[in-house]
Scaffold this active site. Structure first.
Site: not given
Ligand code: FEO
Length: 397
Positions: A79, A146, A83, A81, A165, A23, A226, A193
């Site tokens: 998602h 997320h 990543d 985002e 996530d 982030h 992750h 996390y």
């Molecule tokens: Fe909300 Fe792993 O991205």
């Protein structure tokens, strides 16, 4: 490269051993991370999520080398985002015909990031993608877990929940499964996390878990985006999330502060001793915010029943390490915690009032007006600080 979860489901993601911050610079990743992408090879071949942009070419080249790139029938983008979506432009440049399954908010986010009109197929909770061989992916929207676009996908037959996530950890490992890694390390990264990313959305976490549990689906694995895949007792992380999302606190007090000339540090050290003396069962941790990792400090706040936050007054305000941490505390919206402020001063002495008001506005139960000491605390001031620490311990039991 490709690693098997089941006969037809494989991991095709990227382990990022060198990642030190996530982030931007907001989240420290002492153990690196991974961007988990999965491929399902049933009657249809379906990719679930991709990896972060720096690894896009490597990722798509790997799919090609594994004979998967030309075989893919669809991509599920759980998602947007970057990543998880970062390799989509490269993938869709090489396979522009691929349909993209995502939520309505996913279309907005993906368009917002990449400015592309891919072949979007909008899905909502309960919609299904037929995988062939009698199996299907069932989608569950999971807004704010997320981002507003997030969703889970449940694969029938193999009973795998692709949770993106949720239930993840920033943990780089070549071991794919939760039972193969150090359990303390795994727990530490999972709670960090949750504390640093999911705390503000705890009410939604509770509602979503209750909904998924109400479906009474068999569950063999939770495949996160992750860290490791939960295959050994996957319910354990769900139960942990149920604890963490409901005013979580341990018998723990966290003291956070910064100091210019050691006066505020002397107060912090005295409070730590006093609270431990007054309540021997309580774990007390104390961190100087300009020296200690901010995200580990916030994890301690998440675990604690109470916080003492201190800064000397400087320029009618706070030291920047404390001000920055307060900004994070405000955004994380902790619940069910008590707090107070402290600090030294030379003349005007605003810091304690500023911190107390900010903690109150952030949702803490601020138990008193805090503790101030003029200049560098002398023996008398340290005695008063010790008595204050004992009284604070009694107020936060
Ligand atoms: Fe909300 Fe792993 O991205």
């Amino acid at each position: 490269m490709k690693k098997s979860l089941t006969a037809t489901v494989s991991w095709v993601g990227k382990v990022d051993w060198d990642l030190t911050h996530f982030h931007g610079d907001e989240y420290s990743t002492h153990k690196g991370s991974s961007y988990n992408s999965y491929v399902i090879e049933e009657g249809k071949t379906v990719l679930v999520d991709t990896v972060w942009k720096p690894f896009a070419k490597e990722f798509v080249d790997n799919l090609e080398a594994e004979g998967l790139l030309g075989k893919l029938d669809a991509i599920v983008a759980q998602h947007a985002e970057s990543d998880h979506s970062g390799a989509m432009p490269e993938l869709l440049r090489r396979r522009p015909d691929l349909p993209v399954y995502c939520t309505a908010n996913g279309v907005k986010s993906l368009r917002g990031h990449y400015h592309q009109d891919w072949d979007f197929h909008v899905v909502k909770t309960g919609d299904e993608l037929d995988l062939g061989n009698g199996k299907k992916l069932v989608f569950v929207e999971a807004p704010m877990l997320h981002w507003p676009d997030s969703m889970f996908s449940y694969m029938t037959g193999d009973a795998i929940l692709f949770s993106n996530d949720a239930f993840g950890q920033h943990l780089a490992t070549e071991k794919l499964f939760n039972d193969l890694v150090d359990q303390d390390e795994l727990y530490d990264e999972a709670i960090k996390y949750y504390a640093n990313i999911l705390t503000p959305f705890s009410a939604l976490v509770k509602a979503k878990i209750d909904f998924v549990l109400s479906l009474k689906l068999p569950l063999n694995m939770i495949a996160t985006s992750h860290g490791v895949i939960w295959r050994d007792n996957p319910a354990q992380i769900v139960l942990k999330y149920l604890e963490w999302c409901q005013d979580y606190r341990e018998d723990r007090v966290t003291i956070l502060y910064d100091t210019m000339w050691e006066g505020t540090r002397a107060l912090a050290d005295t409070f730590a001793r006093a609270i431990s003396d007054a309540s021997p069962s309580t774990t007390v941790v104390s961190h100087c915010l300009s020296k200690f990792d901010k995200n580990d400090a916030l994890t301690d706040v998440f675990r604690s029943k109470a916080l003492l936050l201190g800064s000397p007054t400087v320029g009618k305000g706070l030291l920047t390490a404390v001000a920055g941490t307060l900004e994070e505390i405000k955004g994380l919206r902790f619940t069910g915690k008590k707090a107070a402020a402290f600090g030294t001063y030379g003349w005007s002495g605003e810091s304690v009032g500023i911190i107390g008001s900010a903690l109150k506005a952030a949702g803490f139960d601020v138990v008193d007006d805090g503790f101030k000491a003029l200049w560098n605390p002398d023996d008398e001031a340290l005695k008063a600080a010790y008595e204050y620490g004992k009284a604070f311990a009694a107020k936060v039991t």
